[in-house]
Structure formats: structure tokens, C-alpha cells
Design a protein around this motif. Structure first.
Motif, short mmCIF file in Angstrom:
data_model
loop_
_atom_site.label_atom_id
_atom_site.label_comp_id
_atom_site.label_asym_id
_atom_site.label_seq_id
_atom_site.Cartn_x
_atom_site.Cartn_y
_atom_site.Cartn_z
N VAL A 271 -1.18 -9.22 -2.81
CA VAL A 271 -2.36 -8.40 -2.48
C VAL A 271 -2.53 -8.25 -0.87
O VAL A 271 -2.16 -9.31 -0.03
CB VAL A 271 -3.67 -9.36 -2.69
N LYS A 272 -2.69 -7.07 -0.50
CA LYS A 272 -2.92 -6.65 0.89
C LYS A 272 -3.95 -7.19 1.46
O LYS A 272 -5.22 -7.02 0.81
CB LYS A 272 -2.97 -5.15 0.99
N PRO A 273 -4.25 -7.74 2.72
CA PRO A 273 -3.11 -7.70 3.65
C PRO A 273 -2.32 -9.02 3.24
O PRO A 273 -2.83 -10.04 3.06
CB PRO A 273 -3.88 -7.80 5.10
N ALA B 198 8.10 1.80 -1.56
CA ALA B 198 7.57 2.98 -1.65
C ALA B 198 5.90 2.53 -1.15
O ALA B 198 5.36 1.54 -1.77
CB ALA B 198 7.33 3.35 -3.50
N GLU B 199 5.57 3.21 -0.10
CA GLU B 199 4.41 2.80 0.56
C GLU B 199 4.00 3.97 1.38
O GLU B 199 4.64 4.48 2.00
CB GLU B 199 4.60 1.46 1.62
N ASP B 200 2.88 4.48 1.18
CA ASP B 200 2.42 5.68 1.79
C ASP B 200 1.53 5.25 3.34
O ASP B 200 1.34 6.05 4.03
CB ASP B 200 1.43 6.32 0.95
N ASP B 201 1.05 4.06 3.43
CA ASP B 201 0.56 3.65 4.72
C ASP B 201 1.56 3.51 5.75
O ASP B 201 2.46 2.96 5.49
CB ASP B 201 -0.15 2.16 4.47
N LEU C 288 6.69 -1.92 -4.52
CA LEU C 288 6.11 -0.75 -4.76
C LEU C 288 4.50 -0.89 -4.58
O LEU C 288 4.06 -1.76 -5.34
CB LEU C 288 6.35 -0.70 -6.39
N ASP C 289 3.87 -0.06 -3.71
CA ASP C 289 2.68 0.05 -3.37
C ASP C 289 1.77 0.68 -4.77
O ASP C 289 2.46 1.74 -5.21
CB ASP C 289 2.29 0.92 -2.43
N ILE C 290 0.92 0.10 -5.24
CA ILE C 290 0.38 0.85 -6.41
C ILE C 290 -0.40 2.19 -6.03
O ILE C 290 -0.50 3.18 -6.63
CB ILE C 290 -0.67 -0.21 -7.10
N GLY C 291 -1.29 2.05 -4.84
CA GLY C 291 -2.13 3.12 -4.44
C GLY C 291 -1.12 4.31 -3.84
O GLY C 291 -1.16 4.47 -2.62
N LEU C 292 -0.33 5.03 -4.52
CA LEU C 292 0.40 5.90 -3.90
C LEU C 292 -0.09 7.16 -4.21
O LEU C 292 -0.56 7.55 -5.28
CB LEU C 292 1.87 5.82 -4.42
CA CA Z 1 -1.22 2.93 -0.59
#
Ligand code: CA
Length: 229
Positions: free
Chosen positions: A100-102, A6-9, A50-54
Motif C-alpha cells: 500500500v502506498k506510500p 507499471a506505474e503512472d506516477d 504493477l500499480d492498480i491505478g493506471l
Molecule cells: Ca497510479
């Protein structure tokens, strides 16, 4: 093994799924929290990234709902912000690890292998049949202790047959186990992979063979067992 991302980028999501597919995993991808939530309610995965910022429902809420359903799949949380609070909250909600990204892809893959190994703790990471041994986490296969070369597809089919040892599996079962939503694999292609895998097992003297059960599918059995093809 099937991994859910799950990632919106877009760039990160596509890069991630491409690289995981190359590593031999089936990958399903969602770009919003509600799509992720719906998929996780419906399907079974070996691991969730799972990305947190979705957008919509955020990753925390997706995770909270997932654990509320008593679904104990390993979850690796991705967080853009290097904030201790996010990491702590993710772990409190039942995440198994975070990045933590990146982040570098080799690091992600190493974390995935570690989580899968842990997730398999109660199960058998090594599957054995005849003289054939398959390491489901390290993704290697041996015949009589000697390393044995298979393509990613062949390996995945062999893993599935070994996991279902003693049961007849249909071509449709194999497609479902091997493919993410975006992959396509025809039943004819499965026949081709199975027949190549069968010859390789025979040539290697693996002590296991794939029997075709007409009209039903395939069965992995001991090479010396009767039953005509
Ligand atoms: Ca995101």
C-alpha cells in the motif's frame, strides 16, 4: 534479472526504476495500462511491479490478461488506496503480494527478494561451477567459500554465463539479458566487462574461465579444460 514496472506516477516510477537499477536489476517501465499489457505479452520478466491505478486499462485488467495468458511471473501489486477490497481483488486475480502506498523502498526490495526466491523455488537459487558459487537471490558470489567482490555489471554477466553453462552466449544475448529499454550498453563495453571478469576469475582461482569463441561469443568452462583463447 529483469523487472517490469507499471506505474503512472512519474516521480515514483523514476525513483523506483533508479533504485532497482542501482540494486543491479534490469528495469523496463510502462506508464499506461495498455503499454504494460503489450510489454507483458511480448517480453519475459523475472518479476512484475504493477500499480492498480493506471490510466486506460487499470492494473486489475492488466493482471487478469496476464494470468489468462498463463504467464506465471510473480506480480507485486501497488495500491494507493488502503482498501481491503483492492487488495483482495488483486490477490484473487493472481497477484503474489501487494504494497500500500506510500511504502519504504527497503520494504519493497525485501518483498522483491522474497518473491524472486519463491519464484525460483523449482529452480536452483545457487549456481555452481568449479569452485565458484553464485546466489542468484541474495546476489552474492563465493570462490571456495570466500566472498568474492564483483561490480554489478560483472555480477550480472557472470550470472548469465552460469545460467547458460555449456552454451556459447553472444554479446547480443548478454546485452539483452542485462539491459532494460532505457539502458544502453555497447558490444565494446561487454568486451571490457568480460575481460575484467575473466581476470578476476583467474586471479581468484575460481576453477572456471570464460573462453572467447571467435565470431560467436563466450563460453564458461572449467579452468583446466584445454582450448586456446
Ligand atoms: Ca497510479
Amino acid at each position: 534479472m529483469r523487472i517490469f514496472v507499471a506505474e503512472d506516477d512519474n516521480m515514483l516510477a523514476d525513483g523506483l526504476s533508479r533504485s532497482l537499477r542501482q540494486a543491479g536489476y534490469a528495469v523496463d517501465l510502462a506508464k499506461t495500462g495498455s503499454d504494460a499489457d503489450a510489454a507483458l505479452e511480448r517480453e519475459d520478466y523475472s518479476l512484475v511491479i504493477l500499480d492498480i491505478g493506471l490510466p486506460g486499462i487499470d492494473g486489475f485488467e492488466v493482471l487478469r490478461r496476464l494470468r489468462k495468458r498463463k504467464y506465471y511471473v510473480p506480480v507485486l501489486v501497488l495500491t494507493a488506496r488502503d482498501e481491503l477490497d483492492d487488495r483482495v481483488r488483486g490477490l484473487d486475480l493472481g497477484a503474489d503480494d501487494y504494497l500500500v502506498k506510500p511504502f519504504a523502498l527497503p520494504e519493497l526490495k525485501a518483498r522483491i527478494r522474497a518473491l524472486l526466491r519463491r519464484g525460483q523455488a523449482g529452480k536452483k537459487p545457487r549456481l555452481v561451477h568449479g569452485d565458484l558459487t553464485l546466489d542468484t537471490v541474495g546476489r552474492r558470489v563465493w570462490v571456495k567459500g570466500r566472498s568474492f567482490g564483483l561490480t554489478v555489471r560483472e555480477w550480472n554477466i557472470l550470472e548469465f554465463l552460469l545460467m547458460n553453462s555449456g552454451k556459447v552466449v553472444s554479446k547480443e544475448d548478454i546485452v539483452e539479458a542485462l539491459c532494460g529499454w532505457d539502458d544502453e550498453l555497447s558490444l565494446n563495453a561487454i568486451e571490457v566487462y568480460v575481460s575484467r571478469l575473466r581476470s578476476k576469475l583467474e586471479d581468484a582461482g575460481a576453477g572456471a574461465k570464460i573462453r572467447t569463441v571467435r565470431g560467436f561469443g563466450y563460453l564458461l568452462e572449467d579452468a583446466d579444460e584445454g582450448g586456446k583463447e
